[in-house]
Design an enzyme around this catalytic site. Structure first.
Site, PDB file in Angstrom:
ATOM      1  N   CYS A 193      63.381   4.971   5.977  1.00  0.00           N
ATOM      2  CA  CYS A 193      62.109   4.938   5.232  1.00  0.00           C
ATOM      3  C   CYS A 193      61.140   6.014   5.718  1.00  0.00           C
ATOM      4  O   CYS A 193      60.674   6.847   4.924  1.00  0.00           O
ATOM      5  CB  CYS A 193      61.491   3.542   5.331  1.00  0.00           C
ATOM      6  SG  CYS A 193      61.462   2.866   7.003  1.00  0.00           S
TER       7      CYS A 193
HETATM    8  N1  LIG Z   1      62.728  -2.876   5.704  1.00  0.00           N
HETATM    9  C1  LIG Z   1      62.597  -1.577   5.443  1.00  0.00           C
HETATM   10  O1  LIG Z   1      61.495  -1.076   5.202  1.00  0.00           O
HETATM   11  C2  LIG Z   1      63.804  -0.685   5.420  1.00  0.00           C
HETATM   12  C3  LIG Z   1      65.031  -1.108   5.851  1.00  0.00           C
HETATM   13  N2  LIG Z   1      66.096  -0.240   5.855  1.00  0.00           N
HETATM   14  C4  LIG Z   1      67.398  -0.687   6.313  1.00  0.00           C
HETATM   15  O2  LIG Z   1      67.952  -1.539   5.310  1.00  0.00           O
HETATM   16  C5  LIG Z   1      68.738  -2.565   5.903  1.00  0.00           C
HETATM   17  C6  LIG Z   1      68.185  -3.925   5.448  1.00  0.00           C
HETATM   18  O3  LIG Z   1      66.848  -4.028   5.896  1.00  0.00           O
HETATM   19  P1  LIG Z   1      65.905  -5.265   5.535  1.00  0.00           P
HETATM   20  O4  LIG Z   1      66.101  -5.653   4.124  1.00  0.00           O
HETATM   21  O5  LIG Z   1      64.559  -4.930   6.016  1.00  0.00           O
HETATM   22  O6  LIG Z   1      66.534  -6.363   6.510  1.00  0.00           O
HETATM   23  P2  LIG Z   1      66.293  -7.927   6.532  1.00  0.00           P
HETATM   24  O7  LIG Z   1      66.308  -8.338   7.947  1.00  0.00           O
HETATM   25  O8  LIG Z   1      65.084  -8.240   5.734  1.00  0.00           O
HETATM   26  O9  LIG Z   1      67.581  -8.489   5.774  1.00  0.00           O
HETATM   27  C7  LIG Z   1      68.856  -8.415   6.320  1.00  0.00           C
HETATM   28  C8  LIG Z   1      69.870  -8.974   5.331  1.00  0.00           C
HETATM   29  O10 LIG Z   1      71.154  -8.920   5.913  1.00  0.00           O
HETATM   30  C9  LIG Z   1      71.743 -10.240   5.956  1.00  0.00           C
HETATM   31  N3  LIG Z   1      72.441 -10.335   7.236  1.00  0.00           N
HETATM   32  C10 LIG Z   1      71.871 -10.284   8.481  1.00  0.00           C
HETATM   33  N4  LIG Z   1      72.823 -10.330   9.431  1.00  0.00           N
HETATM   34  C11 LIG Z   1      74.011 -10.433   8.784  1.00  0.00           C
HETATM   35  C12 LIG Z   1      75.365 -10.528   9.192  1.00  0.00           C
HETATM   36  N5  LIG Z   1      75.688 -10.549  10.503  1.00  0.00           N
HETATM   37  N6  LIG Z   1      76.331 -10.617   8.258  1.00  0.00           N
HETATM   38  C13 LIG Z   1      76.014 -10.622   6.933  1.00  0.00           C
HETATM   39  N7  LIG Z   1      74.748 -10.544   6.474  1.00  0.00           N
HETATM   40  C14 LIG Z   1      73.761 -10.446   7.379  1.00  0.00           C
HETATM   41  C15 LIG Z   1      70.594 -11.200   5.783  1.00  0.00           C
HETATM   42  O11 LIG Z   1      70.933 -12.356   5.040  1.00  0.00           O
HETATM   43  P3  LIG Z   1      71.590 -13.673   5.646  1.00  0.00           P
HETATM   44  O12 LIG Z   1      71.153 -13.743   7.087  1.00  0.00           O
HETATM   45  O13 LIG Z   1      71.040 -14.779   4.793  1.00  0.00           O
HETATM   46  O14 LIG Z   1      73.043 -13.478   5.474  1.00  0.00           O
HETATM   47  C16 LIG Z   1      69.621 -10.402   4.919  1.00  0.00           C
HETATM   48  O15 LIG Z   1      69.955 -10.525   3.560  1.00  0.00           O
HETATM   49  C17 LIG Z   1      68.644  -2.364   7.422  1.00  0.00           C
HETATM   50  O16 LIG Z   1      69.747  -1.628   7.860  1.00  0.00           O
HETATM   51  C18 LIG Z   1      67.371  -1.539   7.584  1.00  0.00           C
HETATM   52  O17 LIG Z   1      67.420  -0.734   8.727  1.00  0.00           O
HETATM   53  C19 LIG Z   1      65.989   1.019   5.380  1.00  0.00           C
HETATM   54  C20 LIG Z   1      64.796   1.487   4.915  1.00  0.00           C
HETATM   55  C21 LIG Z   1      63.600   0.661   4.913  1.00  0.00           C
HETATM   56  C1  LIG Z   2      58.348  -1.096  11.338  1.00  0.00           C
HETATM   57  C2  LIG Z   2      59.797  -0.899  11.681  1.00  0.00           C
HETATM   58  O1  LIG Z   2      60.325  -1.514  12.588  1.00  0.00           O
HETATM   59  N1  LIG Z   2      60.469  -0.028  10.958  1.00  0.00           N
HETATM   60  C3  LIG Z   2      61.865   0.260  11.159  1.00  0.00           C
HETATM   61  C4  LIG Z   2      62.313   1.274  10.151  1.00  0.00           C
HETATM   62  C5  LIG Z   2      63.151   0.692   9.051  1.00  0.00           C
HETATM   63  C6  LIG Z   2      64.258   1.635   8.659  1.00  0.00           C
HETATM   64  O2  LIG Z   2      64.275   2.400   7.734  1.00  0.00           O
HETATM   65  O3  LIG Z   2      65.168   1.659   9.568  1.00  0.00           O
HETATM   66  P1  LIG Z   2      66.689   2.081   9.627  1.00  0.00           P
HETATM   67  O4  LIG Z   2      66.734   3.493  10.038  1.00  0.00           O
HETATM   68  O5  LIG Z   2      67.227   1.183  10.664  1.00  0.00           O
HETATM   69  O6  LIG Z   2      67.260   1.855   8.283  1.00  0.00           O
HETATM   70  C7  LIG Z   2      62.147   0.857  12.539  1.00  0.00           C
HETATM   71  O7  LIG Z   2      61.329   1.594  13.039  1.00  0.00           O
HETATM   72  O8  LIG Z   2      63.262   0.646  13.015  1.00  0.00           O
END
Ligand SMILES: NC(=O)C1=CN([C@@H]2O[C@H](COP(=O)(O)OP(=O)(O)OC[C@H]3O[C@@H](n4cnc5c(N)ncnc54)[C@H](OP(=O)(O)O)[C@@H]3O)[C@@H](O)[C@H]2O)C=CC1
Ligand SMILES: CC(=O)N[C@@H](CCC(=O)OP(=O)(O)O)C(=O)O
Length: 314
Positions: free
Chosen positions: A134
């Protein structure tokens, strides 16, 4: 036309929740499955009002997903977990399009780095796409027009809303820690510092923080350039790179993070310069949309041959 069967793995999380309505409204896609262990068996519509009726969350193992013979799989899973699904799909000899939102494949030369405004041609028709981070999305779109002029490593001060830290409890998404506060973390070596340095082939220095608002990122970027630009020249340079991009807004005004939240755009502005060759600019975006889900939709559309913005309601 036969709809493409797409699976969303990690659908309970913050980014997964953004993707469900986008996939559901896409005319060329059937949302074939949405996975969650915690919400297994529950109706998606009870959690996300725009979700299709009749769709339930399912707890799916990597092997279950591989056996579904999907046309595309979106992995919205924590870092490290996403790779297990990719490996199971490979073991089963399946070859769906895979969009991985995690950081697991962003440094893998066999995967396409999914920053459409830079790599559109490579993403079109690609099979394995690593969605950028992000913060990394905002940093690159702000810096790309100036890379050839950089005299040293740009310094980037970033502040994210706490949805960036996902749903697993941690100090970075703990309301008590964040109340009346701003939390510096990863003072050196944040993964997005490495990601941007790798992609730009030029080092950057990144200082991330998390704040008590839920969604949005603001990045203040300062660079030394090899020659001085006026503010107008700096803005014109950015326009020459990205002036025609639907999801990038460029302006001399300093963008505010609250205006980027709930939008699909990156807003880049400020473009303040000095006679000594310093440039400071600001980029804002919604971490969950252009920083994650919107970009995943752009990448999926490009990989499948749809209009890049299909499903993304502007
Ligand atoms: N949040 C952000 O702003 C951003 C996030 N990302 C990346 O996107 C990905 C998702 O982020 P985000 O949506 O914030 O994460 P969340 O923590 O909000 O969600 C994680 C999801 O993964 C599932 N999950 C967790 N552990 C496991 C496992 N061991 N096996 C199967 N399913 C699992 C959870 O569902 P359940 O536990 O019910 O199975 C849930 O649906 C991450 O890699 C993050 O780094 C990238 C850009 C921005
Ligand atoms: C506030 C906060 O914790 N932000 C996350 C960034 C989310 C993201 O994009 O992380 P990935 O590179 O893991 O997909 C972090 O800094 O790790």
């Amino acid at each position: 036309m036969q709809k493409k069967r797409v699976g969303l793995i990690g659908a309970r999380g913050h980014t997964g929740a953004q993707l469900i309505p986008m996939l559901a409204r896409h005319p060329g896609i059937e949302l074939a499955c949405v996975s969650s262990r915690e919400l297994d068996g529950e109706a998606v519509v009870d959690h996300i009002p725009d979700a299709p009726a009749g769709l339930n969350f399912q707890a799916l193992t990597p092997e279950d997903v591989a056996a579904l013979k999907l046309d595309a799989v979106i992995l919205a899973l924590p870092n490290g977990v996403a790779s297990r699904f990719v490996e199971a799909i490979d073991r089963a000899g399946e070859d769906p399009i895979i969009i991985d939102l995690s950081a697991d494949r962003r440094f893998d030369a066999d995967w396409t780095y999914g920053l459409p405004e830079r790599n559109r041609d490579l993403i079109t028709g690609a099979r394995c796409i690593a969605n950028p981070g992000c913060y990394a999305t905002g940093m690159q779109l702000a810096l790309l027009p100036f890379v050839d002029l950089l005299a040293s490593a740009p310094r980037i001060f970033g502040v994210s809303g706490y949805s960036g830290a996902g749903t697993t409890p941690s100090p970075k998404n703990d309301p008590e820690v964040l109340r009346d506060n701003i939390l510096p973390y990863a003072l050196t070596g944040h993964i997005h510092e490495r990601e941007v340095s790798h992609q730009l082939e030029h080092p950057v220095v990144f200082m991330p923080h998390v704040a008590p608002f839920f969604r949005g990122i603001t990045l203040t970027i300062t660079c030394e350039l090899t020659r001085a630009l006026s503010p107008t020249e700096a803005l014109e340079r950015a326009r020459a790179s990205f002036g025609n991009e639907a999801l990038i807004t460029l302006s001399q005004d300093i963008p505010l993070v609250r205006d980027a939240a709930y939008t699909h755009r990156v807003n880049i502005g400020g473009f303040a310069t000095t006679d000594e060759g310093r440039l400071t600019l600001v980029a804002t975006l919604d971490n969950l949309l252009k920083g994650a889900a919107t970009q995943a939709m752009q990448n999926l559309n490009l990989a499948m041959g749809f209009n890049e913005l299909e499903g993304i309601s502007l």
